[in-house]
Motif scaffolding. Sequence first.
Motif, PDB file in Angstrom:
ATOM      1  N   GLY B  83      -1.859  -8.653  -8.796  1.00 19.30           N
ATOM      2  CA  GLY B  83      -2.339  -9.793  -8.016  1.00 19.30           C
ATOM      3  C   GLY B  83      -1.187 -10.626  -7.499  1.00 19.30           C
ATOM      4  N   ALA B  84      -1.278 -11.067  -6.259  1.00 21.58           N
ATOM      5  CA  ALA B  84      -0.267 -11.964  -5.671  1.00 21.58           C
ATOM      6  C   ALA B  84      -0.858 -12.518  -4.378  1.00 21.58           C
ATOM      7  CB  ALA B  84       1.038 -11.218  -5.383  1.00 21.58           C
ATOM      8  N   GLY B  85      -0.099 -13.352  -3.678  1.00 19.56           N
ATOM      9  CA  GLY B  85      -0.559 -13.853  -2.395  1.00 19.56           C
ATOM     10  C   GLY B  85      -0.838 -12.684  -1.451  1.00 19.56           C
ATOM     11  N   SER B  86      -1.903 -12.775  -0.659  1.00 18.45           N
ATOM     12  CA  SER B  86      -2.278 -11.661   0.215  1.00 18.45           C
ATOM     13  C   SER B  86      -1.160 -11.290   1.185  1.00 18.45           C
ATOM     14  CB  SER B  86      -3.534 -12.015   1.011  1.00 18.45           C
ATOM     15  OG  SER B  86      -4.587 -12.316   0.139  1.00 18.45           O
ATOM     16  N   ASP B  87      -0.493 -12.307   1.740  1.00 22.63           N
ATOM     17  CA  ASP B  87       0.588 -12.036   2.691  1.00 22.63           C
ATOM     18  C   ASP B  87       1.718 -11.288   1.995  1.00 22.63           C
ATOM     19  OD1 ASP B  87      -0.807 -13.418   4.607  1.00 22.63           O
ATOM     20  OD2 ASP B  87       0.183 -15.322   4.167  1.00 22.63           O
ATOM     21  N   ALA B  88       2.045 -11.734   0.785  1.00 26.27           N
ATOM     22  CA  ALA B  88       3.139 -11.117   0.038  1.00 26.27           C
ATOM     23  C   ALA B  88       2.812  -9.661  -0.269  1.00 26.27           C
ATOM     24  CB  ALA B  88       3.385 -11.885  -1.250  1.00 26.27           C
ATOM     25  N   LEU B  89       1.569  -9.407  -0.688  1.00 26.48           N
ATOM     26  CA  LEU B  89       1.174  -8.029  -1.003  1.00 26.48           C
ATOM     27  C   LEU B  89       1.297  -7.150   0.231  1.00 26.48           C
ATOM     28  CD1 LEU B  89      -1.909  -8.685  -3.282  1.00 26.48           C
ATOM     29  CD2 LEU B  89       0.287  -7.730  -3.981  1.00 26.48           C
ATOM     30  N   SER B  90       0.851  -7.703   1.368  1.00 28.69           N
ATOM     31  CA  SER B  90       0.936  -6.955   2.613  1.00 28.69           C
ATOM     32  C   SER B  90       2.395  -6.585   2.908  1.00 28.69           C
ATOM     33  CB  SER B  90       0.349  -7.805   3.741  1.00 28.69           C
ATOM     34  OG  SER B  90       0.509  -7.174   4.974  1.00 28.69           O
ATOM     35  N   GLN B  91       3.289  -7.560   2.719  1.00 30.45           N
ATOM     36  CA  GLN B  91       4.728  -7.314   2.924  1.00 30.45           C
ATOM     37  C   GLN B  91       5.231  -6.210   1.997  1.00 30.45           C
ATOM     38  OE1 GLN B  91       6.741  -8.494   5.092  1.00 30.45           O
ATOM     39  NE2 GLN B  91       5.931 -10.435   5.841  1.00 30.45           N
ATOM     40  N   GLU B  92       4.792  -6.284   0.741  1.00 31.14           N
ATOM     41  CA  GLU B  92       5.297  -5.318  -0.243  1.00 31.14           C
ATOM     42  C   GLU B  92       4.758  -3.918   0.014  1.00 31.14           C
ATOM     43  OE1 GLU B  92       5.836  -6.379  -4.372  1.00 31.14           O
ATOM     44  OE2 GLU B  92       5.298  -8.443  -3.881  1.00 31.14           O
ATOM     45  N   ILE B  93       3.498  -3.841   0.451  1.00 34.60           N
ATOM     46  CA  ILE B  93       2.931  -2.523   0.764  1.00 34.60           C
ATOM     47  C   ILE B  93       3.687  -1.930   1.955  1.00 34.60           C
ATOM     48  CG2 ILE B  93       0.881  -1.296   1.601  1.00 34.60           C
ATOM     49  CD1 ILE B  93      -0.808  -3.425   0.082  1.00 34.60           C
ATOM     50  N   ALA B  94       3.922  -2.762   2.984  1.00 33.35           N
ATOM     51  CA  ALA B  94       4.626  -2.295   4.177  1.00 33.35           C
ATOM     52  C   ALA B  94       6.045  -1.827   3.830  1.00 33.35           C
ATOM     53  CB  ALA B  94       4.675  -3.406   5.222  1.00 33.35           C
ATOM     54  N   ALA B  95       6.695  -2.545   2.904  1.00 36.59           N
ATOM     55  CA  ALA B  95       8.077  -2.198   2.534  1.00 36.59           C
ATOM     56  C   ALA B  95       8.133  -1.014   1.578  1.00 36.59           C
ATOM     57  CB  ALA B  95       8.760  -3.404   1.909  1.00 36.59           C
ATOM     58  N   GLY B  96       6.971  -0.616   1.056  1.00 36.88           N
ATOM     59  CA  GLY B  96       6.945   0.511   0.125  1.00 36.88           C
ATOM     60  C   GLY B  96       7.375   0.137  -1.281  1.00 36.88           C
ATOM     61  N   SER B  97       7.412  -1.164  -1.594  1.00 34.98           N
ATOM     62  CA  SER B  97       7.818  -1.527  -2.953  1.00 34.98           C
ATOM     63  C   SER B  97       6.641  -1.501  -3.922  1.00 34.98           C
ATOM     64  CB  SER B  97       8.533  -2.877  -2.977  1.00 34.98           C
ATOM     65  OG  SER B  97       7.744  -3.875  -2.376  1.00 34.98           O
ATOM     66  N   ILE B  98       5.406  -1.498  -3.441  1.00 35.70           N
ATOM     67  CA  ILE B  98       4.252  -1.215  -4.302  1.00 35.70           C
ATOM     68  C   ILE B  98       3.385  -0.144  -3.620  1.00 35.70           C
ATOM     69  CG2 ILE B  98       4.177  -3.456  -5.484  1.00 35.70           C
ATOM     70  CD1 ILE B  98       1.877  -4.261  -3.620  1.00 35.70           C
ATOM     71  N   HIS B  99       2.682   0.622  -4.428  1.00 32.75           N
ATOM     72  CA  HIS B  99       1.897   1.736  -3.883  1.00 32.75           C
ATOM     73  C   HIS B  99       0.455   1.714  -4.375  1.00 32.75           C
ATOM     74  CE1 HIS B  99       5.653   3.488  -2.462  1.00 32.75           C
ATOM     75  NE2 HIS B  99       6.142   3.115  -3.628  1.00 32.75           N
ATOM     76  N   PRO B 100      -0.297   0.690  -4.003  1.00 35.18           N
ATOM     77  CA  PRO B 100      -1.700   0.652  -4.429  1.00 35.18           C
ATOM     78  C   PRO B 100      -2.515   1.614  -3.567  1.00 35.18           C
ATOM     79  CG  PRO B 100      -1.252  -1.181  -2.979  1.00 35.18           C
ATOM     80  CD  PRO B 100       0.048  -0.435  -3.127  1.00 35.18           C
ATOM     81  N   ASN B 101      -3.750   1.937  -3.993  1.00 42.40           N
ATOM     82  CA  ASN B 101      -4.611   2.683  -3.076  1.00 42.40           C
ATOM     83  C   ASN B 101      -5.778   1.837  -2.574  1.00 42.40           C
ATOM     84  OD1 ASN B 101      -6.011   2.816  -5.488  1.00 42.40           O
ATOM     85  ND2 ASN B 101      -5.660   5.007  -5.800  1.00 42.40           N
ATOM     86  N   ILE B 102      -5.856   0.570  -3.050  1.00 41.29           N
ATOM     87  CA  ILE B 102      -6.867  -0.359  -2.538  1.00 41.29           C
ATOM     88  C   ILE B 102      -6.195  -1.712  -2.314  1.00 41.29           C
ATOM     89  CG2 ILE B 102      -9.013  -1.606  -3.077  1.00 41.29           C
ATOM     90  CD1 ILE B 102      -9.084   0.986  -5.211  1.00 41.29           C
ATOM     91  N   PHE B 103      -6.595  -2.383  -1.249  1.00 36.64           N
ATOM     92  CA  PHE B 103      -6.040  -3.709  -0.972  1.00 36.64           C
ATOM     93  C   PHE B 103      -7.191  -4.675  -0.723  1.00 36.64           C
ATOM     94  CE2 PHE B 103      -3.297  -6.284   2.284  1.00 36.64           C
ATOM     95  CZ  PHE B 103      -3.120  -7.281   1.339  1.00 36.64           C
ATOM     96  N   GLN B 104      -7.278  -5.720  -1.556  1.00 30.41           N
ATOM     97  CA  GLN B 104      -8.288  -6.770  -1.378  1.00 30.41           C
ATOM     98  C   GLN B 104      -7.548  -8.016  -0.928  1.00 30.41           C
ATOM     99  OE1 GLN B 104      -9.858  -6.222  -5.513  1.00 30.41           O
ATOM    100  NE2 GLN B 104     -11.803  -6.652  -4.516  1.00 30.41           N
ATOM    101  N   SER B 105      -7.883  -8.499   0.258  1.00 28.46           N
ATOM    102  CA  SER B 105      -7.100  -9.579   0.840  1.00 28.46           C
ATOM    103  C   SER B 105      -7.982 -10.760   1.219  1.00 28.46           C
ATOM    104  CB  SER B 105      -6.384  -9.010   2.070  1.00 28.46           C
ATOM    105  OG  SER B 105      -6.310  -9.940   3.102  1.00 28.46           O
ATOM    106  N   VAL B 106      -7.421 -11.967   1.143  1.00 28.42           N
ATOM    107  CA  VAL B 106      -8.098 -13.143   1.695  1.00 28.42           C
ATOM    108  C   VAL B 106      -7.746 -13.189   3.176  1.00 28.42           C
ATOM    109  CG1 VAL B 106      -8.163 -15.656   1.739  1.00 28.42           C
ATOM    110  CG2 VAL B 106      -8.112 -14.464  -0.452  1.00 28.42           C
ATOM    111  N   GLY B 107      -8.753 -13.174   4.032  1.00 31.52           N
ATOM    112  CA  GLY B 107      -8.507 -13.111   5.468  1.00 31.52           C
ATOM    113  C   GLY B 107      -8.181 -11.684   5.874  1.00 31.52           C
ATOM    114  N   ALA B 108      -8.253 -11.426   7.164  1.00 33.41           N
ATOM    115  CA  ALA B 108      -8.036 -10.055   7.632  1.00 33.41           C
ATOM    116  C   ALA B 108      -6.592  -9.805   8.052  1.00 33.41           C
ATOM    117  CB  ALA B 108      -8.972  -9.759   8.801  1.00 33.41           C
TER     118      ALA B 108
END
Lengths: 266, 348
Positions: B83-108
């Motif tokens: 769990g973390a801020g939605s924007d931060a998670l998005s950044q981390e997924i894009a950078a490849g530093s985390i590899h989740p298979n589901i993303f639950q975000s506040v806002g689109a």
Amino acid sequence: MATHGLRAANGYLAVVGALLIWLALLGPVLTLLGHLSWHAITSTLSAPGALDPLVISAESGTMTLAVLLLLGTPLAWALARGVLPWPRLWEAGVLASLLLPPLVIGLLLAFMVGPYTFVGGLLAHLHLSATNTMLALVIAQVYESAPYYVLGAQAAFAGVDYRLEEQASLLGDRPARVLRRVTVPLAAPGLAMALAVAWARAMGAFGAVVIVAYYPTGLPLQIWTSLQATGLTSALPYALVLLLVALPLPLAAYTWSARARSRRRG
Amino acid sequence: MATMGVTRRRAMGTRATSGTMMRAAAVLAVLALAGCGGSNSSTASKPSGTANVAYAGSLTYLNTKIFGPAFTTATGYSYQGIGAGSDALSQEIAAGSIHPNIFQSVGADPIVALTPKFTTWYVRYAATSIVLAYNPSSKYASQLAAIGSGKKPIADLFTLLRQPGFKLGRTDPNLDPQGRSFILMLELAAMQYRFPLSDVNKILGVPAGAANLATAHSTQIFEETALDARLQAGQLDAASAYRSQAIQLHLHYITLPATINLGDFTMKDQYAKATLTLAGGVVKSGKPIVLNVTVVGKTDQAAANAFVAYLLSPSGRRLYSQGGYTLLTPTAFGTMSAIPASIRKELG
């Protein structure tokens, strides 16, 4: 002959082993260097106000060291000389603050020095606050680094031969003079190392800091907020700055203390 | 630390120690190898695979305590989350530093930022609103309670919040959607209750002249987890919160009118009247606070699909309702054909 060969092989193995561990420890730093581009560094660090976190970290780190020197040194000396009653109890206290995760220390500090606590009330009388202020930052850093300094300084004082102190006393030196002329100079290399480790700890302090001092923003918090706001590319340059700023002092202390020790032995 | 010098000298000399070093090196090497492959290993339960969820920080309690375990019981798949801020998670997924298979975000926006590389669709499924959580032992508690119960008008709240001694806490608007929503809510309140925007500055603890409410420094800003802890420790009078959080953490809170609380999907035009410029120059306007979900990455797709399907199923929705969320008819956006069939059949 065979024993000789075995010994040589063992020597090589030791070096290879040391190298492996060293590389493993250095892995994150090497990765950092591999992932930094010159462009990312210049564009991140040339933005207006980009170096403010560096100034904040240097200021708060210096204040933290001053507090540790002033308050930690007498405690370390007293622990090493066994002049305190129930010494294990005192040591347990120091170890407990080392043992607690920094995040927990931060949460407990919020309970302890928050505005609606006794301490917070006292501070408010002095028009001070330990919430999101420089004072809060220094307090958090002191808690994260103090055990490292006190334990290191204690070992440094314990390494001083008490007979030398006794002889100085017998020759008529007053305790303060013995401390100044004998104890501190002999313990200095160890004290410098302890202070260097504490400095590194204070500069990198994050867990307690993020809870009590979100503002003013030092380097570790800047790394974290950059990571969250704009991603890895803008966060990593700050990690490099942190390394460059925090490393020289402990490295110098390390070199100096190693030299002082070998000189004394030789 | 205390024995550092001594140990080092001994290590240089004796053969016994070099043997120990070798063993340590071997252990380290094994650990390093293990670290490379093992993170997504599946459990022995029948359908193998892990739903590895990156979720908005405000979902932490629900996911770790309630939804994750319920999902595992219902489907047999393992659950893992970060769990973390939605924007931060998005950044981390894009950078490849985390590899989740589901993303639950506040806002689109955080999901849209990952298209088309990581996903091409998302489903909107729940909403929450901004509330003001307060400390029941604060000296302002009786006034806050009176406003909360409707005995005093809600307009009084904004007068109370700008009292010089009032200790308000909120999160960083540049990092956290909740921090933004709170400021946008105050701007909407200023329009509705006709108080000057300079009072919004006062409430937010930023200098009177500060034009940019997001970048101005304020000692009210805390990290999200620290904010709840501080309120519960009684070190704040009140703090911004999502209604869902307030319910899950059993906080005392004041419900705000739908016209300003960003929780009513039918009022999105009204909400859009408030805007905020972030540190990077990005302008955000008021939007309903909705939860979106998507499948990202390619690992354990079956588990990921099962997680989203369970989330949208009646049992999954019940858990969200109990957690204080407003349920929305699951609505898909993006490339419909890319949505797995098991998820599509749960859509409204």
